[in-house]
Write a protein that holds these residues in place. Structure first.
Motif, mmCIF file in Angstrom:
data_model
loop_
_atom_site.group_PDB
_atom_site.id
_atom_site.type_symbol
_atom_site.label_atom_id
_atom_site.label_comp_id
_atom_site.label_asym_id
_atom_site.label_seq_id
_atom_site.Cartn_x
_atom_site.Cartn_y
_atom_site.Cartn_z
ATOM 1 N N ARG A 93 0.884 -1.240 0.171
ATOM 2 C CA ARG A 93 -0.182 0.101 -0.048
ATOM 3 C C ARG A 93 0.783 1.322 -0.043
ATOM 4 N N VAL A 94 1.945 1.346 0.801
ATOM 5 C CA VAL A 94 2.608 2.500 0.824
ATOM 6 C C VAL A 94 3.325 2.630 -0.484
ATOM 7 N N ALA A 95 4.120 1.653 -0.946
ATOM 8 C CA ALA A 95 4.690 1.707 -2.417
ATOM 9 C C ALA A 95 3.850 2.275 -3.633
ATOM 10 N N THR A 96 2.366 1.750 -3.473
ATOM 11 C CA THR A 96 1.302 2.165 -4.354
ATOM 12 C C THR A 96 1.186 3.596 -4.197
ATOM 13 N N VAL A 97 0.949 3.935 -3.294
ATOM 14 C CA VAL A 97 0.503 5.373 -2.882
ATOM 15 C C VAL A 97 1.908 6.246 -3.166
ATOM 16 N N SER A 98 3.007 5.781 -2.868
ATOM 17 C CA SER A 98 4.075 6.489 -2.977
ATOM 18 C C SER A 98 4.605 6.758 -4.622
ATOM 19 N N LEU A 99 4.170 5.368 -5.275
ATOM 20 C CA LEU A 99 4.587 5.749 -6.799
ATOM 21 C C LEU A 99 3.650 6.510 -7.240
ATOM 22 N N LEU A 100 2.481 6.658 -7.064
ATOM 23 C CA LEU A 100 1.454 7.665 -7.625
ATOM 24 C C LEU A 100 1.744 9.129 -7.395
ATOM 25 N N ALA A 101 2.244 9.281 -6.003
ATOM 26 C CA ALA A 101 2.542 10.411 -5.717
ATOM 27 C C ALA A 101 3.702 10.991 -6.356
ATOM 28 N N LEU A 102 4.685 10.126 -6.404
ATOM 29 C CA LEU A 102 6.055 10.522 -7.187
ATOM 30 C C LEU A 102 5.724 10.764 -8.601
ATOM 31 N N THR A 103 4.895 9.975 -9.205
ATOM 32 C CA THR A 103 4.657 10.180 -10.879
ATOM 33 C C THR A 103 3.837 11.387 -10.882
ATOM 34 N N LEU A 104 3.076 11.871 -10.160
ATOM 35 C CA LEU A 104 2.102 13.051 -10.307
ATOM 36 C C LEU A 104 3.193 14.106 -9.921
ATOM 37 N N ALA A 105 3.775 14.083 -8.972
ATOM 38 C CA ALA A 105 4.558 15.350 -8.509
ATOM 39 C C ALA A 105 5.753 15.542 -9.593
ATOM 40 N N TRP A 106 6.429 14.531 -10.112
ATOM 41 C CA TRP A 106 7.097 14.795 -11.166
ATOM 42 C C TRP A 106 6.739 15.312 -12.520
ATOM 43 N N SER A 107 5.442 14.650 -12.807
ATOM 44 C CA SER A 107 4.768 15.136 -13.927
ATOM 45 C C SER A 107 4.161 16.800 -13.617
ATOM 46 N N GLY A 108 3.672 16.945 -12.544
ATOM 47 C CA GLY A 108 3.301 18.133 -12.277
ATOM 48 C C GLY A 108 4.649 19.304 -12.206
ATOM 49 N N PHE A 109 5.590 18.768 -11.652
ATOM 50 C CA PHE A 109 6.988 19.734 -11.836
ATOM 51 C C PHE A 109 7.255 20.074 -13.230
ATOM 52 N N THR A 110 7.228 19.230 -14.063
ATOM 53 C CA THR A 110 7.733 19.023 -15.368
ATOM 54 C C THR A 110 6.562 20.151 -16.164
ATOM 55 N N TYR A 111 5.252 19.874 -15.801
ATOM 56 C CA TYR A 111 4.340 20.527 -16.613
ATOM 57 C C TYR A 111 4.448 22.143 -16.113
ATOM 58 N N ALA A 112 4.597 22.327 -14.867
ATOM 59 C CA ALA A 112 4.547 23.596 -14.387
ATOM 60 C C ALA A 112 5.736 24.289 -15.032
ATOM 61 N N GLY A 113 6.920 23.607 -15.397
ATOM 62 C CA GLY A 113 8.030 24.425 -15.900
ATOM 63 C C GLY A 113 7.646 24.550 -17.450
ATOM 64 N N ALA A 114 6.825 23.837 -18.021
ATOM 65 C CA ALA A 114 6.559 23.962 -19.576
ATOM 66 C C ALA A 114 5.567 24.897 -19.902
ATOM 67 N N THR A 115 4.921 25.190 -18.710
ATOM 68 C CA THR A 115 3.649 26.257 -18.870
ATOM 69 C C THR A 115 4.197 27.552 -18.425
#
Length: 512
Positions: free
Chosen positions: A374-396
């Motif tokens: 459960r921790v790994a699943t939640v962590s994976l989703l959080a890290l994926t969205l955090a990385w994606s969000g960071f990249t998206y913020a930089g791109a826009t």
């Protein structure tokens, strides 16, 4: 919804499925339209695809200045033509590209809706569906493809819809009316193939394999579906033959097959003209790190579904494996272009989400690895969205519309019909409707054509993708005065120079 769901998302059970799916689609569209018109910068293929769509807005086969276009099937181009009929013809090429980018944003939103419905059907979990829709909305690679006028966005929509319609036949014993659903799924797959031929590898191929591994006692179900998937393309070929163009179509298709197999390396990372795949992967690590992680996880995540998964899980697993094998061949030998990864990344997030849900739900694995899973699943989703969000913020955060600004500047300051030396194909495509574009370099060539302007996208030149070397570009621009400069993510610094027209000379030639 499962009892294992945390209380923080239990409220999703009260939300109608149509609202969840609609919200996922709306989020996807909004994310792609934020900063619309300010990036990513326009590149050559977008111009070609817009032209083909523009040409069919009033009927006929897709065509361009060089004649009718047969390399890709016309499905997406007719969607473009309908979109233009709906919203009007654009004023210029850049406006046309942006208009079709809005179309792809809508198609991506519809894909998100279909993914939500697909995940709810296979996992019975709205939470998993929301997670998949969110990853789809923000993944930086998926965003890059959806934000450009590329065929793959529309192709994947039809493929996902096809699996969504077909899945109930794998979940339960087919009834007496199974042919209707199988035919509908097959026709949806067929429309996907009608937008991009290679879609047959992720639709027809897994269906044929599914006759052995998903429907061993009812093989007629996947085989009938596969047969129906060929109908739209067969109609297309019949219309082309009736119009007297079959020889042209056959010539282009055989050439396309040679490109697919790698026998003709004209474009892509395996071509001598472009940077290597390893170089590009390294350069894009900061942008696509979360995408790479999902791709790596899916290789492991798919194994349980192929070995002992339920029929629906096996069907979706075969979808993923077919896409993975096709891309692997392209990496090793075939024509590999960046947008081809889109046909793999969508089934990838489906497989990873299914595996995460399985780890969360199964009692045996919950007893053995419950807290860790459960921790790994939640962590994976959080890290994926955090990385994606960071990249998206930089791109826009900063505009990346250098070519549009360049065109606006030139319309105001450079007379129409002027001869311009261009150092990239994208530059020529974006300006050739108003100016004379060429690769004139030597003083004799520039004198003959009266070239007074030079456009340089420095990243293209410095990566040796241009026909001009960096030294030649610097040699030419040192002679002129800088009129326009813009720095963006796509092309680096884009500059316009006014250069003196050399005096006429009887000697012609090019150094180096």
């Amino acid at each position: 919804m499962s009892r294992a769901l945390p209380m923080s998302v239990a409220w999703l059970r009260a939300v109608p499925l149509w609202a969840v799916a609609g919200a996922g689609g709306l989020l996807t569209v909004v994310v792609r339209l934020i900063g619309w018109g300010q990036g990513p910068d326009v590149f050559g293929d977008e111009v070609f695809y817009w032209r083909f769509g523009h040409s069919v807005a009033h009927g006929g086969f897709p065509r361009d200045h060089g004649g009718t276009f047969w390399l890709h099937p016309p499905g997406f181009f007719y969607i473009e033509g309908g979109w233009e009929r709906l919203f009007g013809a654009p004023a210029d090429v850049v406006s046309g590209v942006y208009q079709m980018r809005s179309l792809n944003a809508v198609l991506a939103g519809l894909t998100a809706v279909a993914l939500v419905l697909l995940m709810v059907r296979v996992t019975k979990s709205t939470t998993v569906a929301v997670a998949v829709a969110t990853v789809f909305a923000f993944d930086p690679y998926i965003l890059r493809i959806n934000q450009r006028v590329l065929i793959e966005t529309s192709t994947m929509l039809w493929v996902v819809l096809g699996f969504l319609v077909l899945l109930p036949l794998a979940q339960r014993a087919p009834g007496i009316r199974w042919r209707r659903r199988a035919a509908a799924a097959g026709l949806l797959f067929g429309v996907g193939i009608l937008t991009k031929d290679v879609a047959a590898l992720i639709t027809v191929v897994p269906l044929i394999v599914a006759a052995r591994f998903v429907w061993p006692k009812r093989r007629s179900v996947p085989l009938f579906t596969a047969a129906m998937a060929t109908v739209p393309y067969a109609i297309y070929v019949g219309v082309v033959a009736w119009a007297g163009h079959f020889d042209d179509l056959w010539g282009n298709k055989t050439h396309g097959i040679r490109r697919l197999l790698g026998m003709a390396q004209e474009t892509g990372f395996n071509s001598a003209k472009t940077p290597s795949l390893n170089q590009r992967l390294t350069e894009e690590l900061s942008n696509f790190g979360s995408t790479y992680a999902l791709l790596a996880l899916a290789v492991v995540a798919v194994v349980p579904f192929l070995r002992r998964g339920s029929p629906p899980q096996r069907l979706l697993g075969l979808w993923y494996v077919s896409a993975a094998i096709a891309l692997a061949y392209a990496v090793v030998k075939g024509t590999l272009e960046e947008q081809q990864l889109y046909l793999l990344i969508v089934p990838t997030i489906v497989i990873v989400a299914m595996r995460a849900h399985l780890l969360w739900e199964r009692r045996v694995e919950r007893r053995r690895h419950g807290p860790v899973s459960r921790v790994a699943t939640v962590s994976l989703l959080a890290l994926t969205l955090a990385w994606s969000g960071f990249t998206y913020a930089g791109a826009t955060s900063e505009p990346d519309d250098g070519y549009e600004r360049l065109r606006q500047y030139m319309v105001e300051h450079v007379p129409a019909g002027s001869a311009i030396t261009s150092m990239s194909g994208s530059t020529s495509l974006l300006l050739e409707d108003r100016y004379r574009m060429g690769k004139w370099f030597t003083p004799q060539e520039r004198a003959r054509e009266h070239v007074a302007y030079v456009v340089v996208p420095w990243r293209i030149v410095e990566h040796n993708i241009s026909t001009f070397t960096p030294g030649e570009a610097r040699q030419l621009t040192r002679q002129g005065a800088l009129l326009f400069s813009f720095h963006g993510r796509t092309y680096g610094t884009v500059e316009l120079y006014r250069v003196p027209v050399p005096p006429a000379s009887p000697v012609d030639g090019r150094d180096g």
